[in-house]
Design a protein around this motif. Structure first.
Motif, PDB file in Angstrom:
ATOM      1  N   ARG A 126       0.831  -1.214   0.000  1.00  0.00           N
ATOM      2  CA  ARG A 126       0.000   0.000   0.000  1.00  0.00           C
ATOM      3  C   ARG A 126       0.863   1.260   0.000  1.00  0.00           C
ATOM      4  NH1 ARG A 126      -4.119  -2.350   4.556  1.00  0.00           N
ATOM      5  NH2 ARG A 126      -5.080  -3.885   3.208  1.00  0.00           N
ATOM      6  N   SER A 127       2.141   1.092  -0.360  1.00  0.00           N
ATOM      7  CA  SER A 127       3.127   2.185  -0.430  1.00  0.00           C
ATOM      8  C   SER A 127       3.398   2.826   0.924  1.00  0.00           C
ATOM      9  CB  SER A 127       2.685   3.251  -1.446  1.00  0.00           C
ATOM     10  OG  SER A 127       2.587   2.670  -2.730  1.00  0.00           O
ATOM     11  N   ILE A 128       3.262   2.055   1.988  1.00  0.00           N
ATOM     12  CA  ILE A 128       3.633   2.516   3.325  1.00  0.00           C
ATOM     13  C   ILE A 128       4.886   1.753   3.706  1.00  0.00           C
ATOM     14  CG2 ILE A 128       2.941   2.682   5.745  1.00  0.00           C
ATOM     15  CD1 ILE A 128      -0.002   2.492   4.744  1.00  0.00           C
ATOM     16  N   GLU A 129       6.015   2.437   3.663  1.00  0.00           N
ATOM     17  CA  GLU A 129       7.272   1.763   3.971  1.00  0.00           C
ATOM     18  C   GLU A 129       7.942   2.447   5.148  1.00  0.00           C
ATOM     19  OE1 GLU A 129       9.728   0.535   0.808  1.00  0.00           O
ATOM     20  OE2 GLU A 129       8.035  -0.017  -0.461  1.00  0.00           O
ATOM     21  N   VAL A 130       7.951   1.728   6.252  1.00  0.00           N
ATOM     22  CA  VAL A 130       8.572   2.208   7.482  1.00  0.00           C
ATOM     23  C   VAL A 130       9.434   1.091   8.040  1.00  0.00           C
ATOM     24  CG1 VAL A 130       6.738   3.844   8.076  1.00  0.00           C
ATOM     25  CG2 VAL A 130       6.577   1.492   8.860  1.00  0.00           C
ATOM     26  N   GLY A 131      10.368   1.473   8.885  1.00  0.00           N
ATOM     27  CA  GLY A 131      11.179   0.466   9.554  1.00  0.00           C
ATOM     28  C   GLY A 131      10.339  -0.317  10.552  1.00  0.00           C
ATOM     29  N   LEU A 132      10.708  -1.572  10.750  1.00  0.00           N
ATOM     30  CA  LEU A 132       9.980  -2.450  11.658  1.00  0.00           C
ATOM     31  C   LEU A 132      10.934  -2.953  12.730  1.00  0.00           C
ATOM     32  CD1 LEU A 132       7.493  -4.254  12.397  1.00  0.00           C
ATOM     33  CD2 LEU A 132       8.418  -5.927  10.775  1.00  0.00           C
ATOM     34  N   ALA A 133      10.582  -2.743  13.990  1.00  0.00           N
ATOM     35  CA  ALA A 133      11.395  -3.237  15.107  1.00  0.00           C
ATOM     36  C   ALA A 133      10.618  -4.335  15.833  1.00  0.00           C
ATOM     37  CB  ALA A 133      11.726  -2.103  16.065  1.00  0.00           C
ATOM     38  N   VAL A 134      11.335  -5.398  16.178  1.00  0.00           N
ATOM     39  CA  VAL A 134      10.751  -6.504  16.940  1.00  0.00           C
ATOM     40  C   VAL A 134      11.663  -6.764  18.130  1.00  0.00           C
ATOM     41  CG1 VAL A 134      10.100  -8.939  16.918  1.00  0.00           C
ATOM     42  CG2 VAL A 134       9.687  -7.529  14.894  1.00  0.00           C
ATOM     43  N   ASN A 135      11.076  -6.799  19.321  1.00  0.00           N
ATOM     44  CA  ASN A 135      11.849  -7.090  20.530  1.00  0.00           C
ATOM     45  C   ASN A 135      12.137  -8.581  20.631  1.00  0.00           C
ATOM     46  OD1 ASN A 135      12.088  -4.516  21.682  1.00  0.00           O
ATOM     47  ND2 ASN A 135      10.061  -4.658  22.591  1.00  0.00           N
ATOM     48  N   LEU A 136      13.343  -8.882  21.054  1.00  0.00           N
ATOM     49  CA  LEU A 136      13.737 -10.262  21.323  1.00  0.00           C
ATOM     50  C   LEU A 136      14.132 -10.388  22.777  1.00  0.00           C
ATOM     51  CD1 LEU A 136      16.115 -11.225  18.364  1.00  0.00           C
ATOM     52  CD2 LEU A 136      13.695 -11.754  18.616  1.00  0.00           C
ATOM     53  N   SER A 137      13.822 -11.511  23.348  1.00  0.00           N
ATOM     54  CA  SER A 137      14.340 -11.830  24.671  1.00  0.00           C
ATOM     55  C   SER A 137      15.817 -12.153  24.515  1.00  0.00           C
ATOM     56  CB  SER A 137      13.609 -13.050  25.227  1.00  0.00           C
ATOM     57  OG  SER A 137      14.336 -13.592  26.300  1.00  0.00           O
ATOM     58  N   PRO A 138      16.657 -11.766  25.460  1.00  0.00           N
ATOM     59  CA  PRO A 138      18.078 -12.143  25.381  1.00  0.00           C
ATOM     60  C   PRO A 138      18.264 -13.653  25.254  1.00  0.00           C
ATOM     61  CG  PRO A 138      17.722 -10.565  27.131  1.00  0.00           C
ATOM     62  CD  PRO A 138      16.372 -10.939  26.611  1.00  0.00           C
ATOM     63  N   ARG A 139      17.333 -14.423  25.792  1.00  0.00           N
ATOM     64  CA  ARG A 139      17.436 -15.883  25.683  1.00  0.00           C
ATOM     65  C   ARG A 139      17.295 -16.350  24.235  1.00  0.00           C
ATOM     66  NH1 ARG A 139      17.867 -18.006  30.740  1.00  0.00           N
ATOM     67  NH2 ARG A 139      16.946 -16.792  32.403  1.00  0.00           N
ATOM     68  N   SER A 140      16.656 -15.546  23.385  1.00  0.00           N
ATOM     69  CA  SER A 140      16.532 -15.900  21.973  1.00  0.00           C
ATOM     70  C   SER A 140      17.885 -15.928  21.281  1.00  0.00           C
ATOM     71  CB  SER A 140      15.608 -14.911  21.253  1.00  0.00           C
ATOM     72  OG  SER A 140      14.301 -15.008  21.752  1.00  0.00           O
ATOM     73  N   LEU A 141      18.855 -15.206  21.842  1.00  0.00           N
ATOM     74  CA  LEU A 141      20.183 -15.173  21.233  1.00  0.00           C
ATOM     75  C   LEU A 141      20.891 -16.518  21.326  1.00  0.00           C
ATOM     76  CD1 LEU A 141      21.399 -11.663  22.430  1.00  0.00           C
ATOM     77  CD2 LEU A 141      20.264 -12.277  20.291  1.00  0.00           C
ATOM     78  N   PHE A 142      20.410 -17.395  22.205  1.00  0.00           N
ATOM     79  CA  PHE A 142      20.972 -18.735  22.309  1.00  0.00           C
ATOM     80  C   PHE A 142      20.375 -19.696  21.292  1.00  0.00           C
ATOM     81  CE2 PHE A 142      21.572 -16.993  26.617  1.00  0.00           C
ATOM     82  CZ  PHE A 142      22.953 -17.109  26.690  1.00  0.00           C
ATOM     83  N   ASP A 143      19.378 -19.240  20.548  1.00  0.00           N
ATOM     84  CA  ASP A 143      18.725 -20.066  19.531  1.00  0.00           C
ATOM     85  C   ASP A 143      19.582 -20.032  18.262  1.00  0.00           C
ATOM     86  OD1 ASP A 143      17.129 -21.272  17.627  1.00  0.00           O
ATOM     87  OD2 ASP A 143      15.423 -19.923  17.912  1.00  0.00           O
ATOM     88  N   LEU A 144      20.313 -21.095  18.008  1.00  0.00           N
ATOM     89  CA  LEU A 144      21.221 -21.143  16.864  1.00  0.00           C
ATOM     90  C   LEU A 144      20.487 -21.127  15.530  1.00  0.00           C
ATOM     91  CD1 LEU A 144      23.854 -23.702  18.216  1.00  0.00           C
ATOM     92  CD2 LEU A 144      23.907 -21.194  18.299  1.00  0.00           C
ATOM     93  N   GLU A 145      19.207 -21.462  15.521  1.00  0.00           N
ATOM     94  CA  GLU A 145      18.420 -21.446  14.283  1.00  0.00           C
ATOM     95  C   GLU A 145      17.853 -20.068  13.964  1.00  0.00           C
ATOM     96  OE1 GLU A 145      15.398 -24.450  14.075  1.00  0.00           O
ATOM     97  OE2 GLU A 145      16.703 -25.950  15.014  1.00  0.00           O
TER      98      GLU A 145
END
Length: 194
Positions: A135-154
């Motif tokens: 729809r021609s709306i282009e904005v940056g998208l931020a998603v919060n991650l838990s620090p524990r997600s950083l241990f997810d190798l996938e």
């Protein structure tokens, strides 16, 4: 690493169900501390039976698409222009109504359910970005991650796969660590947090 929760009969309870629940509380405290073991103490019991029941309802909630995303705009102060949005998850629970993330995320961070919720949020946020882009709306998208997600190798491969599936350029997505983690890290380093 392993985590062990210990509750002692009869000091902590003489009822089997209560003893097992208190052992579980101690185990979560041990996990939160990074592994090892923890003896049950009343001050650890922040997890009411209702909240533990809530955790057991997450997987069906994901399957039933009960989790929804709200998007908080990020506004540039110099001109008031929206430069991006932050995806915020809420649980539209069938009997409790809208449940805020602080009611379920801290509990999920100690379970294997954090991964499917993280993937669910990322996938739905990227799908929404694509809809806006069409729809021609282009904005940056931020998603919060838990620090524990950083241990997810996938995680890197899964993010790459989702970006490709929804046709989202990588530069449009920002993955952020939750504020609680950053504040705890700063406090641990002795920095002043304002």
């Amino acid at each position: 690493s392993g985590s062990i929760g210990i509750a002692i009969y009869p000091e902590d309870s003489d009822d089997v169900e209560t003893l097992l629940r208190r052992e579980d509380v101690a185990m979560y405290a041990a996990k939160e501390a990074g592994g090892g073991y923890e003896l049950y103490a009343p001050e650890l019991d922040r997890h009411s039976p209702q909240r533990l029941t809530l955790v057991s309802q997450v997987r069906p909630g994901l399957e039933n698409r009960e989790f929804i995303l709200h998007y908080q705009p990020k506004i540039r102060l110099s001109d008031g222009r929206t430069t991006g949005v932050e995806a915020l998850v809420r649980w539209n629970h069938p009997s409790l109504g809208l449940v805020a993330p602080d009611q379920f995320i801290p509990l999920l961070e100690r379970t294997v359910l954090l991964r499917p919720l993280t993937y669910y949020v990322l996938d739905h946020a990227l799908q929404q970005w694509r809809t806006w882009s069409q729809r021609s709306i282009e904005v940056g998208l931020a998603v919060n991650l838990s620090p524990r997600s950083l241990f997810d190798l996938e995680l890197p491969d899964r993010v790459d796969e989702m970006l490709r599936r929804w046709g989202v350029p990588a530069e449009a997505l920002t993955l952020e660590l939750t504020e609680n983690f950053l504040m705890a890290a700063a406090l641990a380093e002795g920095e002043t947090v304002l």
